[in-house]
Design a protein around this motif. Structure first.
Motif, short mmCIF file in Angstrom:
data_model
loop_
_atom_site.label_atom_id
_atom_site.label_comp_id
_atom_site.label_asym_id
_atom_site.label_seq_id
_atom_site.Cartn_x
_atom_site.Cartn_y
_atom_site.Cartn_z
N MET A 1 0.83 -1.19 0.00
CA MET A 1 0.00 0.00 0.00
C MET A 1 0.87 1.25 0.00
O MET A 1 2.05 1.20 0.38
N VAL A 2 0.27 2.37 -0.44
CA VAL A 2 0.98 3.66 -0.49
C VAL A 2 0.13 4.69 0.25
O VAL A 2 -1.03 4.91 -0.09
N LYS A 3 0.71 5.33 1.27
CA LYS A 3 0.00 6.37 2.04
C LYS A 3 1.01 7.44 2.45
O LYS A 3 2.21 7.28 2.33
N ARG A 4 0.46 8.55 2.99
CA ARG A 4 1.31 9.64 3.48
C ARG A 4 1.37 9.59 5.01
O ARG A 4 0.37 9.36 5.68
N VAL A 5 2.57 9.84 5.53
CA VAL A 5 2.77 9.85 6.98
C VAL A 5 2.26 11.18 7.53
O VAL A 5 2.79 12.26 7.21
N ALA A 6 1.22 11.10 8.36
CA ALA A 6 0.64 12.31 8.95
C ALA A 6 1.21 12.59 10.33
O ALA A 6 1.26 13.75 10.76
N LEU B 1 -2.29 8.48 6.19
CA LEU B 1 -3.50 8.93 5.52
C LEU B 1 -3.28 8.97 4.01
O LEU B 1 -2.16 9.23 3.54
N GLY B 2 -4.35 8.70 3.25
CA GLY B 2 -4.30 8.90 1.82
C GLY B 2 -4.55 10.35 1.49
O GLY B 2 -5.20 11.07 2.25
N ASP B 3 -4.05 10.83 0.35
CA ASP B 3 -4.27 12.22 -0.03
C ASP B 3 -5.71 12.47 -0.47
O ASP B 3 -6.20 13.61 -0.39
N ASP B 4 -6.39 11.43 -0.96
CA ASP B 4 -7.82 11.57 -1.25
C ASP B 4 -8.57 11.17 0.02
O ASP B 4 -8.90 10.01 0.23
N ARG B 5 -8.83 12.16 0.86
CA ARG B 5 -9.42 11.88 2.17
C ARG B 5 -10.88 11.45 2.09
O ARG B 5 -11.46 11.04 3.08
N SER C 1 -10.07 7.28 0.68
CA SER C 1 -8.97 6.47 1.20
C SER C 1 -9.36 5.67 2.44
O SER C 1 -9.97 6.19 3.38
N LEU C 2 -8.97 4.41 2.43
CA LEU C 2 -9.08 3.56 3.61
C LEU C 2 -7.70 3.55 4.25
O LEU C 2 -6.76 2.95 3.75
N ASP C 3 -7.56 4.26 5.37
CA ASP C 3 -6.25 4.47 5.97
C ASP C 3 -6.33 4.32 7.48
O ASP C 3 -7.19 3.57 7.99
N SER C 4 -5.49 5.01 8.21
CA SER C 4 -5.48 4.86 9.68
C SER C 4 -6.82 5.20 10.31
O SER C 4 -7.18 4.65 11.36
N ARG C 5 -7.60 6.08 9.67
CA ARG C 5 -8.92 6.43 10.20
C ARG C 5 -9.86 5.23 10.20
O ARG C 5 -10.79 5.15 11.01
N SER C 6 -9.64 4.30 9.26
CA SER C 6 -10.50 3.12 9.15
C SER C 6 -10.15 2.05 10.17
O SER C 6 -10.87 1.07 10.31
N HIS C 7 -9.03 2.24 10.89
CA HIS C 7 -8.56 1.22 11.84
C HIS C 7 -8.43 1.79 13.25
O HIS C 7 -7.67 1.26 14.07
N ALA D 1 -5.73 -2.15 17.65
CA ALA D 1 -4.55 -1.87 18.47
C ALA D 1 -3.70 -0.80 17.77
O ALA D 1 -3.49 -0.85 16.56
N GLY D 2 -3.22 0.14 18.55
CA GLY D 2 -2.41 1.22 17.97
C GLY D 2 -3.25 2.33 17.40
O GLY D 2 -2.71 3.26 16.81
N GLN D 3 -4.57 2.26 17.53
CA GLN D 3 -5.50 3.28 17.04
C GLN D 3 -5.24 3.64 15.57
O GLN D 3 -5.21 4.78 15.19
N GLY D 4 -5.06 2.60 14.79
CA GLY D 4 -4.93 2.80 13.35
C GLY D 4 -3.52 3.02 12.86
O GLY D 4 -3.28 3.04 11.64
#
Length: 255
Positions: free
Chosen positions: A89-94, A149-153, A156-162, A166-169
Motif C-alpha cells: 500500500m501507499v500512504k502519506r505519513v501524517a 492517511l491517503g491524499d484523497d481523504r 482512502s481507507l487508511d489509519s482512520r478506518s482502523h 490496536a495502535g489506534q490505526g
C-alpha cells in the motif's frame, strides 16, 4: 594535395577516438545509473486512487529503499502491514510516534501536537470545501508507529478506518519498505516534500538521489547516441566532399 589528405586523415582519427571515448563514458553513465538505481530504488504501480491527486491510480513510481526509522512526517511511503491485508500500500505519513494528531481545526486542517498543517495537495470535497478529514478524530500515536492517511481523504481507507484496532490505526515503522521519490509515468518528476510539516520537530526528509541518477542515465544515453552517430555522419560528409571534388575535376577536364 598530399598534405591536405594527411590533415583530413588526422582529423578523422581524432574524431574516431573522441566518438569511441564518448560511447565508453556514455555506457559507464548509462549502465552505472541503472545499476545504482536498481540498488537504491524499487519501481511500483499505484494500485488505487487513494493518493490522488498526488498519485493517480496506475501511476509508475520510484520508491527509495529505506529503513522505517528514516521516515519523517509528510513522506509518502510504501508499506505492508498484515493487519491491513498484508498487501503493498501507499500512504502519506501524517504523524509519528508520540504525536497527537487530530482533525479538524476551525479551518478544516489537520493538527499535529496542536499545530495546524497546511496540505495543498488535498482536493475539495463534493461541497467545494477542503477538509483534512470528513470524520473527526484525535489519536496519540504509540512510540515506534506511524499514522498514515491517503491524499484523497474522501475515498482512502487508511489509519482512520482502523481507529478501533490496536495502535489506534497506526502501523509499526518496520512495515515501511520504501519512500516514494518520483512519479515516472505519467511524468510528474520528483515529489515535493510538504512544507506544512517542516516546522514540526524533526522537520521533513530530503529527496533521495533520484535527480542525479536520472541525469546520469540521460547523459549516458546522449553520449552513446552522439558517439555512435559520428561514424555514419562523418562518412556521409566524406562521400559528399569526394563527389564534389570529382565533379569539379570533370568540369576542369571538360573546360
Amino acid at each position: 594535395m598530399s598534405g591536405n589528405i594527411r590533415t583530413q586523415g588526422g582529423h578523422g582519427r581524432l574524431g574516431s577516438v573522441l566518438s569511441g571515448l564518448a560511447v565508453a563514458v556514455g555506457c559507464v553513465l548509462f549502465l552505472g545509473g541503472f545499476v545504482w538505481g536498481a540498488l537504491l530504488y524499487q519501481p511500483y504501480t499505484v494500485p488505487t486512487d487513494s493518493m490522488t491527486p498526488t498519485l493517480d491510480v496506475g501511476s509508475k513510481i520510484l520508491a527509495q529503499r529505506i529503513d522505517g526509522d528514516e521516515v519523517r512526517r509528510g513522506d509518502v511511503v510504501v508499506f505492508e502491514d498484515p493487519l491491513w491485508g498484508n498487501t503493498t500500500m501507499v500512504k502519506r505519513v501524517a504523524a509519528v510516534g508520540g504525536d497527537t494528531v487530530a482533525c479538524c481545526d476551525r479551518d478544516g486542517r489537520l493538527t499535529v501536537n496542536g499545530t495546524p498543517v497546511d496540505e495543498p495537495y488535498l482536493s475539495p470535497g463534493p461541497d467545494g470545501q477542503t477538509r483534512a478529514s470528513g470524520t473527526e478524530f484525535s489519536v496519540t500515536v504509540p512510540a515506534g508507529n506511524l499514522f498514515l492517511l491517503g491524499d484523497d481523504r474522501h475515498t482512502s481507507l487508511d489509519s482512520r478506518s482502523h481507529l478501533e484496532e490496536a495502535g489506534q490505526g497506526s502501523v509499526p515503522r518496520s512495515t515501511v519498505v520504501a519512500r516514494v521519490d518520483a512519479v515516472v509515468w505519467p511524468v510528474k518528476g520528483v515529489l515535493d516534500r510538504p512544507k506544512g510539516f517542516a516546522g514540526l520537530p524533526g522537520g521533513i526528509s530530503e529527496p533521495g538521489p533520484v535527480r542525479p541518477l536520472l541525469t546520469a542515465i540521460a547523459a549516458g544515453a546522449a553520449l552513446i547516441l552522439a558517439g555512435g552517430a559520428y561514424g555514419p555522419v562523418a562518412g556521409l560528409f566524406t562521400r559528399r566532399r569526394t563527389a564534389g571534388q570529382r565533379a569539379g575535376e570533370r568540369e576542369k577536364v571538360g573546360t
